[in-house]
Design a protein around this motif. Structure first.
Motif, PDB file in Angstrom:
ATOM      1  N   VAL A   5     -17.208  -2.687   1.259  1.00 33.69           N
ATOM      2  CA  VAL A   5     -16.654  -2.288  -0.038  1.00 33.69           C
ATOM      3  C   VAL A   5     -15.521  -1.357   0.194  1.00 33.69           C
ATOM      4  O   VAL A   5     -15.515  -0.342   0.923  1.00 33.69           O
ATOM      5  CB  VAL A   5     -17.588  -1.321  -1.042  1.00 33.69           C
ATOM      6  CG1 VAL A   5     -16.642  -0.758  -2.147  1.00 33.69           C
ATOM      7  CG2 VAL A   5     -18.821  -1.967  -1.326  1.00 33.69           C
ATOM      8  N   THR A   7     -12.731   0.773  -1.944  1.00 33.79           N
ATOM      9  CA  THR A   7     -12.181   1.391  -3.305  1.00 33.79           C
ATOM     10  C   THR A   7     -10.717   1.611  -3.254  1.00 33.79           C
ATOM     11  O   THR A   7     -10.253   1.715  -2.104  1.00 33.79           O
ATOM     12  CB  THR A   7     -12.848   2.792  -3.512  1.00 33.79           C
ATOM     13  OG1 THR A   7     -12.199   3.673  -2.593  1.00 33.79           O
ATOM     14  CG2 THR A   7     -14.170   2.825  -3.383  1.00 33.79           C
ATOM     15  N   LEU A  61     -22.071   0.593  -6.716  1.00 34.00           N
ATOM     16  CA  LEU A  61     -21.967   0.815  -5.037  1.00 34.00           C
ATOM     17  C   LEU A  61     -23.721   0.524  -4.673  1.00 34.00           C
ATOM     18  O   LEU A  61     -23.766  -0.338  -3.743  1.00 34.00           O
ATOM     19  CB  LEU A  61     -22.020   2.138  -4.526  1.00 34.00           C
ATOM     20  CG  LEU A  61     -20.413   2.669  -4.659  1.00 34.00           C
ATOM     21  CD1 LEU A  61     -20.424   4.173  -4.387  1.00 34.00           C
ATOM     22  CD2 LEU A  61     -19.877   2.012  -3.691  1.00 34.00           C
ATOM     23  N   SER A  64     -23.712  -3.241  -4.702  1.00 36.03           N
ATOM     24  CA  SER A  64     -22.860  -3.978  -3.758  1.00 36.03           C
ATOM     25  C   SER A  64     -23.471  -4.609  -2.514  1.00 36.03           C
ATOM     26  O   SER A  64     -23.200  -5.482  -1.712  1.00 36.03           O
ATOM     27  CB  SER A  64     -21.793  -3.163  -3.340  1.00 36.03           C
ATOM     28  OG  SER A  64     -22.391  -1.975  -2.416  1.00 36.03           O
ATOM     29  N   LEU A  69     -18.168   1.269   3.828  1.00 33.42           N
ATOM     30  CA  LEU A  69     -17.404   1.591   2.613  1.00 33.42           C
ATOM     31  C   LEU A  69     -16.024   2.056   2.958  1.00 33.42           C
ATOM     32  O   LEU A  69     -16.093   3.013   4.052  1.00 33.42           O
ATOM     33  CB  LEU A  69     -18.133   2.478   1.672  1.00 33.42           C
ATOM     34  CG  LEU A  69     -17.246   3.047   0.487  1.00 33.42           C
ATOM     35  CD1 LEU A  69     -17.712   3.059  -0.716  1.00 33.42           C
ATOM     36  CD2 LEU A  69     -16.957   4.404   0.754  1.00 33.42           C
ATOM     37  N   HIS A  71     -13.085   4.324   1.518  1.00 34.36           N
ATOM     38  CA  HIS A  71     -12.658   4.940   0.315  1.00 34.36           C
ATOM     39  C   HIS A  71     -10.912   5.209   0.257  1.00 34.36           C
ATOM     40  O   HIS A  71     -10.681   6.226   0.892  1.00 34.36           O
ATOM     41  CB  HIS A  71     -13.544   6.108  -0.006  1.00 34.36           C
ATOM     42  CG  HIS A  71     -13.112   7.003  -1.145  1.00 34.36           C
ATOM     43  ND1 HIS A  71     -13.027   6.470  -2.388  1.00 34.36           N
ATOM     44  CD2 HIS A  71     -12.868   8.224  -1.430  1.00 34.36           C
ATOM     45  CE1 HIS A  71     -12.434   7.418  -2.930  1.00 34.36           C
ATOM     46  NE2 HIS A  71     -12.599   8.479  -2.792  1.00 34.36           N
ATOM     47  N   VAL A  97     -17.876   8.581  -5.075  1.00 31.76           N
ATOM     48  CA  VAL A  97     -17.615   7.396  -4.487  1.00 31.76           C
ATOM     49  C   VAL A  97     -18.633   7.796  -2.875  1.00 31.76           C
ATOM     50  O   VAL A  97     -19.414   7.165  -2.450  1.00 31.76           O
ATOM     51  CB  VAL A  97     -16.263   7.067  -3.814  1.00 31.76           C
ATOM     52  CG1 VAL A  97     -16.333   5.760  -2.955  1.00 31.76           C
ATOM     53  CG2 VAL A  97     -15.570   6.510  -5.233  1.00 31.76           C
ATOM     54  N   ALA A 101     -22.257   6.244  -2.223  1.00 33.70           N
ATOM     55  CA  ALA A 101     -22.403   5.389  -1.067  1.00 33.70           C
ATOM     56  C   ALA A 101     -23.581   5.587  -0.115  1.00 33.70           C
ATOM     57  O   ALA A 101     -24.203   5.004  -0.023  1.00 33.70           O
ATOM     58  CB  ALA A 101     -21.203   5.362  -0.240  1.00 33.70           C
TER      59      ALA A 101
END
Ligand SMILES: NC(=O)c1ccc[n+]([C@@H]2O[C@H](COP(=O)([O-])OP(=O)(O)OC[C@H]3O[C@@H](n4cnc5c(N)ncnc54)[C@H](O)[C@@H]3O)[C@@H](O)[C@H]2O)c1
Length: 311
Positions: A5, A7, A61, A64, A69, A71, A97, A101
């Motif tokens: 992921v 962001t 999240l 996902s 992740l 960020h 975030v 996560a």
């Protein structure tokens, strides 16, 4: 292949980072307030979400099912919004975030900080105890953006104390990021071109002539995500080019713009940058591959009889 992921994937750094990670075979989900129509993200899953909404962040999240992740989402430019808005946004994003996560069971978590935590450009002067700067140089933020970035690094420390080694964390401080289209003449983050920045050292002086190619940031992120299980958790890395974004040695230029630095800047001879990425090389084996002279088609420093030092 890792499911990652990102962001802020629709942003300036995010687009090249997402494209670079996708090209390396990773499965990417971009979470951003905006959905980008950039060709870089054409093949990438994009979800529009305001990540300052902690519930929305947590649920996207959790859904996902990501392994990692990165960020990036933030107000990314100092003083581009009122100080309280920058602080509230970037700090809120760090909690929603990074905390989201952890709650979602994502095992590798990386966040973008910034070299500005070091405090250069402070209105009342800035004289570091040594140059080049590295990760042991003290953080001395003097504006809400830099403070919010330090807080992101410290949020990682906080979460690490909650999770122990079950989750692997890192922060990175990318230097002034230059995307491929910006080498070709598109405006950079500050609105001027790379050539403007080289022609007028006053433009690059506030950031101590630092820069990094966005493709090198993507390469760094890929290397870091892969290495996270095997390096100490919670490390912070400067990520910069191997040279300075300047036509003259920083031993000359830095004191010109940062009075009082004559003595410490004397170490910055030749093309030496003010920020060292040696830790990234030591712990990760990562080195930047792009430099401004090659990208702009200018002669290599070695062909210029570039002065080693005039100090
Ligand atoms: N560009 C640089 O030179 C540089 C240097 C050092 C650090 N950084 C850091 O790297 C990261 C990316 O920077 P950038 O230059 O790509 O910035 P950018 O502004 O181009 O991209 C940031 C992205 O975050 C998204 N975003 C902001 N608030 C959000 C929210 N509430 N919910 C969801 N998405 C949101 C924006 O829509 C945008 O696409 C930032 O954290 C920045 O502080 C950038």
């Amino acid at each position: 292949m890792t499911r990652i992921v990102v962001t802020g994937g629709a942003g300036r750094v995010g687009r090249t980072l997402v494209a670079g990670l996708a090209a390396r075979g990773h499965d990417i989900v971009s979470l951003d307030r905006a959905v980008s129509d950039s060709p870089d993200l054409a093949e990438v899953e994009q979800i529009a979400v305001d990540l300052t909404d902690a519930d929305a962040a947590a649920s996207v999240l959790a859904a996902s099912r990501a392994d990692a992740l990165i960020h990036l989402a933030a107000i990314a430019v100092p003083f581009s919004a009122p100080e309280d808005v920058i602080m509230r946004t970037n700090a809120g994003l760090a909690i929603s975030v990074l905390g989201g996560a952890v709650a979602a069971g994502i095992g590798r978590i990386v966040a973008a900080s910034s070299p500005t935590v070091i405090g250069y450009g402070a209105p009342r002067g800035w004289v570091p105890d040594r140059l080049p700067l590295d990760e042991t140089s003290p953080a001395q933020p003097w504006n809400a953006y830099a403070l919010s970035k330090l807080l992101i690094e410290q949020t990682i420390g906080m979460l690490q104390r909650q999770t122990g080694d079950d989750v692997r964390f890192a922060a990175f401080r990318p230097c002034y990021v230059i995307a491929p289209e910006e080498w070709a003449g598109a405006p950079t983050q500050q609105g001027h071109t790379v050539r403007d920045r080289l022609d007028d050292p006053a433009l690059s002086a506030p950031a101590i002539f630092n820069y990094v190619d966005a493709r090198d940031v993507a390469d760094f992120a890929d290397t870091l995500i892969a290495a996270l299980p095997d390096i100490p958790s919670g490390e912070t890395f400067f990520v910069g080019a191997a040279d300075a974004l300047a036509r003259r040695p920083l031993a000359e230029l830095v004191p010109q713009f940062h009075p009082g630095t004559e003595e410490v800047a004397a170490a910055l001879t030749g093309t030496t940058p003010a920020f060292s990425s040696a830790k990234a090389e030591r712990l990760l084996g990562w080195r930047p591959r792009h430099d401004w002279r090659t990208e702009l088609g200018e002669p290599a420093a070695s062909d210029l009889a570039f002065p080693a030092s005039r100090s």
